[in-house]
Design an enzyme around this catalytic site. Structure first.
Site, mmCIF file in Angstrom:
data_model
loop_
_atom_site.group_PDB
_atom_site.id
_atom_site.type_symbol
_atom_site.label_atom_id
_atom_site.label_comp_id
_atom_site.label_asym_id
_atom_site.label_seq_id
_atom_site.Cartn_x
_atom_site.Cartn_y
_atom_site.Cartn_z
ATOM 1 N N ASP A 30 -15.967 1.367 -89.283
ATOM 2 C CA ASP A 30 -15.792 2.267 -90.408
ATOM 3 C C ASP A 30 -15.545 1.420 -91.646
ATOM 4 O OD1 ASP A 30 -12.538 2.454 -90.857
ATOM 5 O OD2 ASP A 30 -13.028 2.277 -88.732
ATOM 6 N N ASP A 120 -9.356 12.462 -91.897
ATOM 7 C CA ASP A 120 -8.398 11.373 -91.737
ATOM 8 C C ASP A 120 -6.974 11.907 -91.943
ATOM 9 O OD1 ASP A 120 -6.735 9.115 -92.205
ATOM 10 O OD2 ASP A 120 -8.431 7.954 -92.947
ATOM 11 N N GLU A 122 -3.358 10.440 -91.664
ATOM 12 C CA GLU A 122 -2.428 9.335 -91.482
ATOM 13 C C GLU A 122 -1.286 9.487 -92.481
ATOM 14 O OE1 GLU A 122 -4.069 5.448 -93.104
ATOM 15 O OE2 GLU A 122 -5.936 6.567 -92.796
#
Length: 250
Positions: A30, A120, A122
């Site tokens: 990525d 995503d 996080e």
């Protein structure tokens, strides 16, 4: 529907081919920067981590805007011959309008040949309220479903615990697969601990902040290229069912 029936047929065919042929472990990367076609070609040559067979460029930034290099980087990967190319959205909680961030990303990728979008999650600039974070992520997922996006979640055990709580399983219940991070330099799922309704993972990010072919990359791993195809097909099938349910009740 006929479309879901076709997906099921293709899935059964892929399972049979995978069982018959087997497949080698699959390495991917990525990226969050511009990567050219020639750089992708370099990344596809055999090296210490193996030839790159899937790519997940960033397509939306945590600053609250579309990544200006995302679409071109996906196109360059396709032109170089990378077999599987997805994109990931790094959302901006403080910007609000979670669904709008997904729809804006999808619009920016109109005409671009990509597979899935990964959300995503996080520990970066989320609310201190887990229920608020849950609502935000649910809005992203629901908007993706309404747009026909096939999506997954990028996170890990500790990030999920902090942002939404280990027991929150809305994404898993909607058929979103899991891409998790654990920088142990090991191409193996043996370290995985279940959370969030996921009893098994799909992709592992096992090395971070590396440089290869002059490109900043994180290295990712999937157990086989056949399984990668199956993951995508199964995600499309499950999310297609939920999309149909949403349409029927709208």
């Amino acid at each position: 529907s006929a479309d879901l029936g076709m997906v099921a047929l293709v899935l059964r065919t892929a399972v049979a081919l995978a069982l018959a042929a087997g497949a080698a472990a699959t390495t991917g990367v990525d990226v969050s920067e511009s990567v050219s076609e020639s750089e992708w070609e370099c990344l596809m040559t055999p090296g210490e981590q193996g030839s790159v067979e899937f790519a997940i460029p960033r397509v939306y930034r945590s600053s609250g805007s579309v990544d200006p290099y995302g679409a071109a980087t996906i196109t360059a990967a396709r032109s170089a011959g990378v077999p599987y190319v997805d994109g990931y959205i790094f959302p901006c909680y403080s910007c609000g309008n979670a669904g709008g961030q997904v729809s804006t990303t999808v619009s920016s990728l109109s005409g671009v040949d990509y597979g899935m979008l990964w959300y995503d999650v996080e520990t970066y600039a989320w609310s201190s309220s887990q229920s608020s974070n849950q609502a935000f992520i649910q809005d992203m997922i629901d908007e993706g479903l309404s747009l026909g996006v096939v999506a997954g979640i990028y996170t890990n055990y500790y990030n999920w615990e902090s942002v939404v709580g280990l027991d929150w399983d809305y994404p898993a219940s909607k058929g979103l697969p899991l891409w998790y991070a654990h920088y142990d330099d090991s191409q193996s799922f043996s370290d995985f601990t279940a959370f969030g309704g996921w009893t098994s993972p799909n992709i592992k990010q096992y090395m971070g902040d590396e440089t290869s072919c002059g490109v900043g990359v994180d290295y990712d791993w999937y157990s086989s290229s056949a399984d990668f195809r199956l993951m995508r097909l199964e995600a499309a099938r499950k999310q297609g069912l939920h999309r149909g349910n949403r349409t029927a009740t709208a």
